[in-house]
Structures are given as structure tokens and as C-alpha cells.
Write a protein that holds these residues in place. Structure first.
Motif: not given
Lengths: 264, 414
Positions: B60-61, B244-247, B253
């Protein structure tokens, strides 16, 4: 909140008012009662903050055996009374911290069911009472193949010597995940008896069990060496230095033999 | 890039124990066994047959960024991608194949299939944190070197297991915070150069703490192996914010939630505490005590090291990476840095070739993660704790010891 409410801290019915210490008494008993009521209908999507008073009561009851026991009893009662999966999840997380022998029977009842087996172990694996080990040991032959790796893993982490025979029988299980968990658990248990079982199995291991069994043997040998059992450790290492093993395993075995040879 | 004062991690002035010496001796005796054939190439125009053969797990990210970094190197041949999201793994696979102009890169859902491949020398891992230990240990026992994103551990117990696996199999295992060396360099240089005098303490301001997640379920998106994403964590219904791989660490996340992360305290803590312990020169130590403070409702904590140095977290009145030293000029010594070229990723690749320990060797990385977990447990229990660095247990505190690890969901075991 009245001062009387402050001092009674009715974590469980029947708890004598004087039993609660000052620290516990400072927890808002009405809020704790409300949180336990909320638990009855708590489910995914509910506000987690509604249960915070129970979290705070657990923190406040540290060092207060009577209050802690009452709180545990109330959690166990809630669990036995029937809760949603989310609420069961919450209670088991709390029992991981405060659970004792009095929680074991209720938690053990959750071990055979696919939906609850893991979260029951979430508490049981960390409760430092022999009854918790016994409950998982007893459950092992009764649960499905899908659940066995988890219980085997928990018994391995607890280094349960009494489970060796049952776990060793699963080394040849047709379910690869059961067999791999069995090897790993024996490695963690790390006694001479566990070593003998691994050694015996390693002599005719199938290709798909080669890496897990070699790893288990190395971990077992390290434990034996740490416990001063040099000859048993050396024998296990010696079994892994042949050309049938991959290079990194042979090197690990040679390093282990060197460590054993020079250990005082 | 390391500055002129830097020297490779292999030259750091570590005092070797007899055990370490024996291990090193055995490793050097067996050196021909340890260097993968593909690691023998030179920098520059490396023939494909001499490149480090790599795969990525969790793409992912962060994993996507790591993939780009390794894929851009001439001494790496990328052959496999693994992710539980079909669109992610297929997208990464196509990207790799386009880069090489062939169809050699394969896509996997199960990381164990990647690690069982005999042609792969090294992998990088950027799964959510609750998977790190399982992936790293499986890599080691399959003879792979591994670069693992930070924070390397989800629990205290995992750290020692990962170090043991790396040492057992003589693997190169690097942690993943590039910021430890690159972001806090001025502070490190000042402390190691003596201009801060005798450094007594450093404060780190970082957060937030992780929370429990009780979000309601939603339909699992097509092509997403939800059960595999959860892996060893307790079962929970799918919700996009849960995974979610959001930071962001604001409840949207996986970095926000206890089952998968230590919140900001570990996610950014891996960077900040990594830099602080570097500056404080305690990277090779673990704290022996964590002191919980509650001053008029303001909660903060302090780790105390065996040499008396203090690492504060959120200490009132002190800034981030704020150093407390003495007024006189302190001793000066060279600052270690990366080997090879290309930052922390290049350091890892160089060490795969040379078999030296990387700058962010797993043991040093775990020590930073351990600091984070000690703080987390002190905050959860709201009390001070003593930590036995040898036994890896809290002293006379059974309740705290329960928090040293978690039971993993079947079939995952450690």
C-alpha cells in the motif's frame, strides 16, 4: 454523586461497603453501573466511550484485591449472561488484565466456538493461573482443526509440559497449519521430552514441514542450552547440520553446536 | 547520505559479549554459506544474474514507496509482489513488469508462498504493524534478508523473537525509519560532538495514544481478503477506517487502533524516539524503568536507562527533541551512518552484499519500539513500572506482564 455513593462503589452486589479502598471509591459507581448496563446491548457501531468507566474502575482497583475480584465477577457474569460479539470482545480484553481462576470456566466455554475461541484465548493465554492452561489443554482434543493451531500456540507460549504428548501427536496432522503449530509449540516448550518428539519426527519429515520443524528444533535447542542441558541441545543441533538442510539452517546448527561446546 | 563523520554501522564501537563473539566467529567461518549467489555483483551495470532478487510484502502507501526505491536500483531484480488487496498487488505487478519489459514478476495474496521461493534473496515488508513479526520471522527461517517498515513490533515479546530469528539464521534485518538518521541529524551531531555537554535527558512530544475500534461493519470490497488483512488480530467487521493505510492517526486509519498499531506513539514514536535514543546514545540499551507522572491531570512519562539517562515523553514545558545537557564541552565521537548509496534502502542492500549489520539493525529498531511499548503500557495502567531487560518482563507486576504480548488469532502463532 453523593459521598455515600463514592464510598460504596458497588462494583458487585453484595460487596461490603468497607471493602473498597479509597482509590476504588473514587471511581464513579453510578457511571460503572451504567457502563455495565450499556454492555448488555453494546454492539459494533456503539460508542466505545460508554464503557470507559469500567476501564477506569480497573485502573483504580489496582492493588485492591477485594474490589478487583468483585469487578472480575461482574465481568464474568456479563459474559456468561449472553452478549453480542463486540461486547464479548470487550469483556475478554478486560479479563486479559484482571482475570483469575474465577474467570476460567466461563472463558473455557467459549473455546470450542469459531466466533469466540480466539477472544477467549486472548484472556486465557495471559492469565497466570494453571487453571487457564488446563482449560486450553482440555479443549485441544475437542475443537475443530481450524481452531487447533490457536490453542496449540497458546499452550506453546505457556510452555505447558503436560501438553507435549497431545501436541506431538499433531505433528503429523493432515492439516498443515495444525502440524506447523504443533512443531512451533514443541520448540517453545523446549524440554528434553519436547526435543525427543521433535527429533523423532524430524527424521522422516515431509517437504512442507521441513522448515517449521527445523526452526522448532533450533528454538528448542536454544531453550535447552539456556536451561543448561548441553548434551540434549547438541544432539538436536547435530541433527540439523546434514546436507539435506538448507544452508542457513546448517549454519544455525553449527553456530548452536559451537555455543553449546563452549558454554560453561 | 551520511556526512564525513559517518562510518558504517559495522565499525560502531560495540562491546561484544562472549556469546556475540562466538556467533560472529561461527558466522564468519561459515561465510560461503551466507552470501547469496546474486549478491556478488558490483555496483553499476550489474548483470541480472548478479542482482539481489527481491520481493515486496504489503504494498500500500509505504510499501509502494519502498517498492519504487528498490525497483529503481540497478543491483536489484524485483520478482514478486504480495498484498491482500487484488487491485494493489495486480497494479504493482504490472508496474514492475512494465519497468523490466517482461512478465517475470508474479503476484501473491499469501506472503508464505513468496518466502518459500528459493530464488528470492531479500524482501521488504510494509504491512500494518500487527503483521510485522510474523512476516519477519517467516522470512528469516526461510533464509531471506528483510527490510521491515517501522514500527517493527506490535508487542514487547515480538521484538525479542524477531532479534532471535535474525541472529539464529544470520540474516540481515533492517528496521525502517529513515528519519532516525536524516531528520534529527543536527541534534545527534550536537550531542555526539560534545556541544551539549554531558547529555542527561531528551524529551519527545508525540501522540496520540491508540484507541479501541468498535466501528460497525460494511460490505467487504471485492478483491480484498479481509480475513488475511486481520490475520493475527481479533476478528472484527470490515470498515474502511479500520484498515485504511492513511497516515492520519485520527480514527480513520489502522494506525489509530490498538489491535494493529500503537497509535501515534509508535507510528511517529518510531521516528522521534529513534532519533532521541540515537542522540542520547542509548540505542543499544533498553530502559529499566518507566515512570508515570500525573501532575494535576497532565499525564506524561519518563524512561530511565541503566546508565541514568532519561527519555521523557510529553514532559510539560519541553519541546520535541529538547536536549538537557551540562554546560561544559562533552566528549566527541564519530556518528555512524549508512553504508552504500541510496539512503536507508541502499544501506540495507549494501548489507545484504557485505553481511554487515545495517544502520537500523533490527536490534536497535526493536529497542526503539520497546520504548514506545513501555510508555503505552505505563499509560494504560497509569503507573510506573520496572522492566527486566534480560527476562523481558516487568518486575513484580503480573498485571503489566499480561500486556507484554497478545494471543494471536488462529492459525497465526508466534
Amino acid at each position: 454523586m453523593t459521598s455515600k455513593e463514592m464510598t460504596t462503589m458497588t462494583l458487585a452486589s453484595g460487596v461490603a461497603a468497607g471493602a473498597a479502598t479509597q482509590a476504588v471509591a473514587q471511581t464513579d459507581s453510578a457511571a460503572v453501573d451504567n457502563a455495565f448496563n450499556t454492555l448488555k446491548t453494546y454492539d459494533w457501531g456503539a460508542d466505545r466511550a460508554a464503557l470507559n468507566p469500567i476501564d477506569q474502575a480497573i485502573i483504580a482497583s489496582h492493588g485492591d484485591a477485594v474490589a478487583r475480584k468483585a469487578l472480575e465477577k461482574r465481568l464474568v457474569g456479563a459474559l456468561a449472561g449472553g452478549l453480542s460479539r463486540s461486547a464479548q470482545d470487550y469483556v475478554c480484553r478486560k479479563l486479559r488484565v484482571v482475570g483469575t481462576a474465577q474467570s476460567v470456566e466461563t472463558l473455557a466455554a467459549l473455546l470450542p466456538a469459531e466466533q469466540t475461541s480466539h477472544i477467549a484465548r486472548y484472556a486465557l493465554q495471559r492469565i497466570p493461573d494453571e487453571k487457564a492452561t488446563e482449560a486450553m489443554r482440555n479443549a485441544l482434543p475437542k475443537v475443530s482443526s481450524k481452531l487447533k493451531p490457536g490453542i496449540i500456540g497458546s499452550l506453546g507460549v505457556r510452555r505447558d509440559n503436560k501438553s507435549i504428548e497431545a501436541i506431538a501427536q499433531l505433528l503429523g496432522d493432515s492439516d498443515l497449519q495444525v502440524a506447523q503449530a504443533a512443531a512451533q509449540a514443541l520448540g517453545l516448550i523446549g524440554t528434553p521430552t519436547a526435543a525427543k518428539e521433535l527429533s523423532k519426527f524430524a527424521k522422516s519429515v515431509s517437504a512442507n514441514m521441513k522448515v517449521p520443524v527445523a526452526d522448532a528444533c533450533l528454538i528448542c535447542a536454544e531453550q535447552l542450552l539456556a536451561d543448561g542441558k548441553k548434551s540434549e541441545a547438541t544432539a538436536l543441533y547435530g541433527q540439523l547440520k546434514g546436507d539435506d538442510q538448507p544452508a542457513h539452517v546448517k549454519v544455525a546448527a553449527m553456530k548452536g553446536m559451537l555455543a553449546a561446546a563452549t558454554k560453561k | 547520505m551520511a556526512n564525513q563523520k559517518s562510518k558504517p554501522a559495522k565499525d560502531q564501537g560495540t562491546s561484544y559479549s562472549r556469546r556475540t563473539f562466538l556467533q560472529a566467529t561461527a558466522a564468519s567461518v561459515a561465510l560461503p554459506y551466507l552470501i547469496p549467489a546474486s549478491a556478488m555483483g558490483k555496483d553499476g551495470n550489474t548483470a541480472p544474474s548478479n542482482r539481489i532478487v527481491m520481493a515486496g510484502i504489503g504494498l500500500g502507501n509505504m510499501g509502494g514507496g519502498d517498492l519504487e526505491s528498490f525497483l529503481g536500483r540497478g543491483d536489484v531484480q524485483y520478482v514478486a509482489v504480495c498484498d491482500v488487496k487484488r487491485d494493489v498487488r495486480d497494479g504493482r505487478m504490472n508496474h514492475v513488469n512494465e519497468k523490466y519489459g517482461n512478465k517475470d514478476c508474479k503476484a501473491y495474496n499469501d506472503f508464505r508462498e513468496v518466502l518459500a521461493r528459493g530464488d528470492i534473496d531479500a524482501v521488504h515488508c510494509a504491512t500494518p504493524d500487527h503483521w510485522h513479526a510474523l512476516v519477519v520471522i517467516e522470512a528469516c527461517r526461510n533464509g531471506k534478508d528483510i527490510f521491515c517498515q517501522k514500527p517493527e513490533t506490535r508487542t514487547l515479546r515480538e521484538g525479542r523473537l524477531m532479534i532471535n530469528a535474525a541472529r539464529r539464521y544470520s540474516r540481515v534485518v533492517s528496521g525502517g525509519s529513515q528519519r532516525v538518521l536524516e531528520d534529527y541529524r543536527k541534534t545527534v551531531d550536537a550531542c555526539w560532538g560534545g556541544s551539549k555537554g554531558i547529555v542527561k535527558s531528551i524529551n519527545v512530544n508525540v501522540g496520540p495514544l491508540p484507541t479501541d475500534c468498535n466501528k460497525a461493519g460494511e460490505p467487504v470490497p471485492d478483491g480484498f481478503d479481509w480475513d488475511r488483512w486481520l490475520g493475527p488480530a481479533p476478528w472484527a467487521p470490515y470498515h474502511p477506517h479500520r484498515c485504511s493505510g492513511s497516515y492520519n492517526i485520527d480514527g480513520t486509519s489502522w494506525r489509530s487502533f490498538k489491535d494493529y498499531s500503537g497509535g501515534g506513539l509508535t507510528d511517529w514514536g518510531a521516528h522521534h524516539f529513534g532519533g532521541a535514543t540515537f542522540a542520547l546514545d542509548v540505542r543499544e540499551l533498553e530502559p529499566e524503568e518507566v515512570l508515570f507522572h500525573n501532575e494535576n491531570g497532565k499525564k506524561y512519562a519518563t524512561c530511565r536507562y541503566p546508565n541514568g539517562k532519561l527519555l521523557h515523553h510529553n514532559c510539560p514545558g519541553r519541546g520535541n527533541l529538547d536536549v538537557e545537557g551540562t554546560s561544559e564541552q562533552g566528549p566527541s565521537k564519530p556518528v555512524p551512518g549508512y553504508a552504500g548509496t541510496g539512503g536507508i534502502d541502499g544501506d540495507f542492500i549494501d548489507c545484504v552484499k557485505t553481511r554487515n549489520k545495517p544502520f537500523r539493525d533490527i536490534e536497535l529498531a526493536v529497542h526503539t519500539a520497546t520504548v514506545c511499548h513501555l510508555f503505552l503500557i505505563a499509560y494504560e495502567l497509569e503507573r510506573s513500572l520496572k522492566w527486566d531487560t534480560v527476562k523481558q518482563q516487568f518486575v513484580n507486576d503480573d498485571e503489566a506482564n499480561r500486556l507484554v504480548d497478545v494471543a494471536r488469532r488462529e492459525p497465526w502463532v508466534l
